[in-house]
Design an enzyme around this catalytic site. Structure first.
Site, PDB file in Angstrom:
ATOM      1  N   GLY A  57       0.832  -1.199   0.000  1.00 24.19           N
ATOM      2  CA  GLY A  57       0.000   0.000   0.000  1.00 24.19           C
ATOM      3  C   GLY A  57       0.862   1.242   0.000  1.00 24.19           C
ATOM      4  O   GLY A  57       1.753   1.403  -0.830  1.00 24.19           O
ATOM      5  N   ASP A  58       0.626   2.126   0.952  1.00 22.50           N
ATOM      6  CA  ASP A  58       1.405   3.363   1.053  1.00 22.50           C
ATOM      7  C   ASP A  58       2.339   3.332   2.253  1.00 22.50           C
ATOM      8  O   ASP A  58       2.724   4.374   2.779  1.00 22.50           O
ATOM      9  CB  ASP A  58       0.463   4.567   1.135  1.00 22.50           C
ATOM     10  CG  ASP A  58      -0.458   4.489   2.347  1.00 22.50           C
ATOM     11  OD1 ASP A  58      -0.669   3.389   2.867  1.00 22.50           O
ATOM     12  OD2 ASP A  58      -0.973   5.540   2.777  1.00 22.50           O
TER      13      ASP A  58
END
Length: 225
Positions: A57-58
């Site tokens: 993800g981030d």
């Protein structure tokens, strides 16, 4: 290597603030480009020999070896925050993004991989809770808060799903010149209302919107809310 040389290790755990907003508003291609730029900038500010990883993800993590002290680990986190504040061009847009960074430091043999990542993740959420775009150092007292955070997130998810979020209406008054200074405002001066989200959490009382709104954003619940 840390065990062989008797050195400490630091792990800055990094999460891009409000990344979902970029994905939702500009599309996944823009989100992917933002992550690519973030990775390049992280690699730019770490020391030779340190390791930058994207966990998913981030979320990114940095492995800093041979860290002389906690202040050096804090400085590494501050460099990461600073480089993310620089504007980045994505397509024809100029964006400014920020990161919340949690840092944990341990001596040789004190922690395994799972423990390091867990503690750094806990500190990162402390940085988010403190307002984002900053660095938080882990200490043992935060471990209890990690369990409380998970419980709070679960309670909010259930509250949204079961309709426990209520609405309070706050009147909007027009201060008409003809009535100014002639006593209290009356019903005729109401020109609209603001709809305000309210959550009374069973067993805990009223939860301020400033607390649960940001959590809803992080969990992807804000549209449902």
């Amino acid at each position: 290597r840390a065990s062989r040389h008797g050195a400490s290790v630091a792990v800055p755990f990094c999460d891009v603030d409000r990344f979902k907003v970029v994905n939702d508003s500009l599309g996944h291609a823009a989100g992917d480009e933002l992550l690519r730029i973030v990775a390049e900038r992280l690699a730019r500010v770490v020391r030779p020999g340190d390791t930058v990883a994207r966990l998913g993800g981030d979320e990114f993590a940095v492995l800093c070896t041979a860290v002389p002290d906690v202040a050096s680990a804090q400085a590494a986190g501050e460099r990461i925050c600073a480089v993310l504040r620089e504007p980045m061009r994505i397509g024809d847009r100029l964006l400014v993004s920020t990161m919340s960074v949690g840092v944990t430091v341990c001596g040789p043999g004190e922690q395994g991989v799972a423990g390091l990542l867990r503690d750094a993740d806990v500190a990162m959420y402390q940085a988010k809770d403190a307002g984002r775009d900053q660095v938080a150092l882990f200490d043992a007292s935060l471990r209890g808060s990690a369990g409380e955070r998970l419980e709070f997130q679960g309670a909010l998810r259930r509250a949204v799903e079961h309709g426990e979020i209520t609405v309070a209406y706050q009147p909007v008054f027009a201060l008409r010149a003809g009535r100014a200074g002639q006593g209290e405002l009356g019903p005729r001066d109401v020109v609209g209302v603001e709809a305000l989200a309210r959550w009374h959490r069973v067993g805990h009382g009223d939860v301020p919107p400033g607390v649960f709104i940001s959590t809803a954003e992080d969990l992807g619940l804000i549209v449902a809310l």
